[in-house]
Design a protein around this motif. Structure first.
Motif, PDB file in Angstrom:
ATOM      1  N   THR A  22       0.930  -1.187  -0.122  1.00 47.35           N
ATOM      2  CA  THR A  22      -0.010  -0.089  -0.049  1.00 47.35           C
ATOM      3  C   THR A  22       1.019   1.215  -0.074  1.00 47.35           C
ATOM      4  OG1 THR A  22      -1.740  -1.252   1.159  1.00 47.35           O
ATOM      5  CG2 THR A  22      -1.827   1.191   1.072  1.00 47.35           C
ATOM      6  N   GLY A  23       1.992   1.309   0.849  1.00 45.46           N
ATOM      7  CA  GLY A  23       2.814   2.526   0.863  1.00 45.46           C
ATOM      8  C   GLY A  23       3.422   2.994  -0.745  1.00 45.46           C
ATOM      9  N   ALA A  24       3.346   1.961  -1.510  1.00 47.13           N
ATOM     10  CA  ALA A  24       3.870   2.030  -3.099  1.00 47.13           C
ATOM     11  C   ALA A  24       3.052   2.995  -3.666  1.00 47.13           C
ATOM     12  CB  ALA A  24       4.277   0.876  -3.569  1.00 47.13           C
ATOM     13  N   CYS A  25       1.363   2.943  -3.279  1.00 40.49           N
ATOM     14  CA  CYS A  25       0.433   3.739  -4.191  1.00 40.49           C
ATOM     15  C   CYS A  25       0.751   5.018  -4.376  1.00 40.49           C
ATOM     16  CB  CYS A  25      -0.824   3.431  -3.677  1.00 40.49           C
ATOM     17  SG  CYS A  25      -1.550   1.866  -3.615  1.00 40.49           S
ATOM     18  N   GLY A  26       0.534   5.479  -5.568  1.00 34.89           N
ATOM     19  CA  GLY A  26       0.489   6.881  -5.741  1.00 34.89           C
ATOM     20  C   GLY A  26       1.933   7.565  -5.594  1.00 34.89           C
ATOM     21  N   GLY A  27       2.982   6.790  -5.736  1.00 37.67           N
ATOM     22  CA  GLY A  27       4.218   7.400  -5.636  1.00 37.67           C
ATOM     23  C   GLY A  27       4.464   8.079  -7.029  1.00 37.67           C
ATOM     24  N   GLY A  28       3.986   7.592  -8.140  1.00 37.64           N
ATOM     25  CA  GLY A  28       4.239   8.336  -9.589  1.00 37.64           C
ATOM     26  C   GLY A  28       3.641   9.572  -9.750  1.00 37.64           C
ATOM     27  N   ASP A  29       2.794  10.018  -8.909  1.00 34.42           N
ATOM     28  CA  ASP A  29       1.843  11.218  -8.962  1.00 34.42           C
ATOM     29  C   ASP A  29       2.628  12.461  -8.838  1.00 34.42           C
ATOM     30  OD1 ASP A  29      -1.475  10.030  -7.798  1.00 34.42           O
ATOM     31  OD2 ASP A  29      -0.383  10.119  -9.852  1.00 34.42           O
ATOM     32  N   SER A 176     -11.018  -1.812  -7.034  1.00 43.68           N
ATOM     33  CA  SER A 176     -10.985  -3.181  -7.338  1.00 43.68           C
ATOM     34  C   SER A 176     -10.046  -3.845  -5.993  1.00 43.68           C
ATOM     35  CB  SER A 176     -10.376  -3.504  -8.498  1.00 43.68           C
ATOM     36  OG  SER A 176      -8.793  -3.125  -8.634  1.00 43.68           O
ATOM     37  N   ALA A 177      -9.944  -4.990  -6.148  1.00 49.61           N
ATOM     38  CA  ALA A 177      -9.108  -5.686  -4.748  1.00 49.61           C
ATOM     39  C   ALA A 177      -7.910  -5.450  -5.245  1.00 49.61           C
ATOM     40  CB  ALA A 177      -9.418  -7.224  -4.868  1.00 49.61           C
ATOM     41  N   SER A 178      -7.464  -5.388  -6.363  1.00 47.43           N
ATOM     42  CA  SER A 178      -5.766  -5.134  -6.712  1.00 47.43           C
ATOM     43  C   SER A 178      -5.587  -3.572  -6.326  1.00 47.43           C
ATOM     44  CB  SER A 178      -5.789  -5.588  -8.306  1.00 47.43           C
ATOM     45  OG  SER A 178      -6.405  -4.656  -9.260  1.00 47.43           O
ATOM     46  N   GLN A 179      -6.457  -2.623  -6.710  1.00 42.44           N
ATOM     47  CA  GLN A 179      -6.098  -1.408  -6.448  1.00 42.44           C
ATOM     48  C   GLN A 179      -6.283  -1.132  -4.872  1.00 42.44           C
ATOM     49  OE1 GLN A 179      -9.498   0.270  -8.430  1.00 42.44           O
ATOM     50  NE2 GLN A 179      -8.314   1.677  -9.711  1.00 42.44           N
ATOM     51  N   LEU A 180      -7.101  -1.933  -4.073  1.00 37.79           N
ATOM     52  CA  LEU A 180      -6.997  -1.948  -2.745  1.00 37.79           C
ATOM     53  C   LEU A 180      -5.864  -2.297  -2.096  1.00 37.79           C
ATOM     54  CD1 LEU A 180      -8.729  -1.113  -0.159  1.00 37.79           C
ATOM     55  CD2 LEU A 180      -9.537  -3.262  -0.358  1.00 37.79           C
ATOM     56  N   GLY A 181      -5.196  -3.200  -2.685  1.00 40.83           N
ATOM     57  CA  GLY A 181      -3.744  -4.072  -2.321  1.00 40.83           C
ATOM     58  C   GLY A 181      -2.660  -3.338  -2.828  1.00 40.83           C
ATOM     59  N   GLY A 182      -2.852  -2.381  -3.669  1.00 45.84           N
ATOM     60  CA  GLY A 182      -1.774  -1.406  -4.368  1.00 45.84           C
ATOM     61  C   GLY A 182      -1.128  -2.058  -5.572  1.00 45.84           C
ATOM     62  N   GLY A 183      -1.844  -3.046  -6.183  1.00 45.80           N
ATOM     63  CA  GLY A 183      -1.352  -3.589  -7.357  1.00 45.80           C
ATOM     64  C   GLY A 183      -1.475  -2.828  -8.591  1.00 45.80           C
TER      65      GLY A 183
END
Length: 183
Positions: A22-29, A176-183
């Protein structure tokens, strides 16, 4: 191993794996916004503002959808109460949704900085969003109460109102479940 114990073990392993990603989510923004903001042309500036609003709406919509689907709705249905059927799994999902919501709201605030009107509308909400940081863990452990669930709901509604006042209406979008999990 009994079925309920094996479900608990699977849920625990899944939640640990998902929380680590989850910590990796949104780093590209952040990097995208910083490199695009350095472009000196007027058209690039206009496109950056337009994309900032779009990204804000997407991130805030995902946060709102996750909050409603996996925190507010199960809480109102009594899924978090001791002895409730499926309580452990509901709490794990709520914990993941809490971490996801916090992450997407932080990304939405960063996106809002690309649009002058939106940044003024969202700026007062930063402290409220920061207060959600530890609520995901509290939900996952089953320690959340009415005030905690209400805090999520209030912050989401405030972000939606701020977006609407700046011309960026936020609509709930369940991830989605993959979005929730950071995938």
């Amino acid at each position: 191993m009994s079925r309920s114990v094996s479900r608990g073990v699977v849920a625990l392993l899944l939640s640990c794996a998902l929380l680590l990603t989850t910590g990796a989510c949104g780093g590209g923004d952040d990097k995208t916004s910083a490199s695009a903001a350095e472009a000196p042309t007027a058209s690039a500036s206009f496109e950056q503002q337009k994309l900032a609003k779009t990204r804000f709406v997407a991130n805030a919509g995902l946060a709102a959808g996750a909050t409603y689907q996996w925190i507010v709705k199960p809480y109102r249905a009594g899924k978090f109460k001791k002895g409730a059927d499926g309580r452990t799994f509901a709490l794990v999902k709520a914990g993941l949704a809490g971490a996801f919501t916090y992450n997407r709201l932080k990304a939405a605030v960063n996106n809002a900085k690309g649009d002058p009107l939106l940044s003024k509308a969202v700026a007062p909400l930063s402290a409220g969003i920061e207060s959600l940081k530890d609520l995901g863990t509290k939900l996952r452990k089953g320690e959340a109460g009415d005030a905690d669930v209400g805090a999520f709901e209030n912050i989401i509604n405030s972000v939606k109102d701020a977006g609407k006042s700046a011309g960026a209406e936020v609509v709930d979008k369940v991830p989605s479940a993959s979005q929730l999990g950071g995938g």
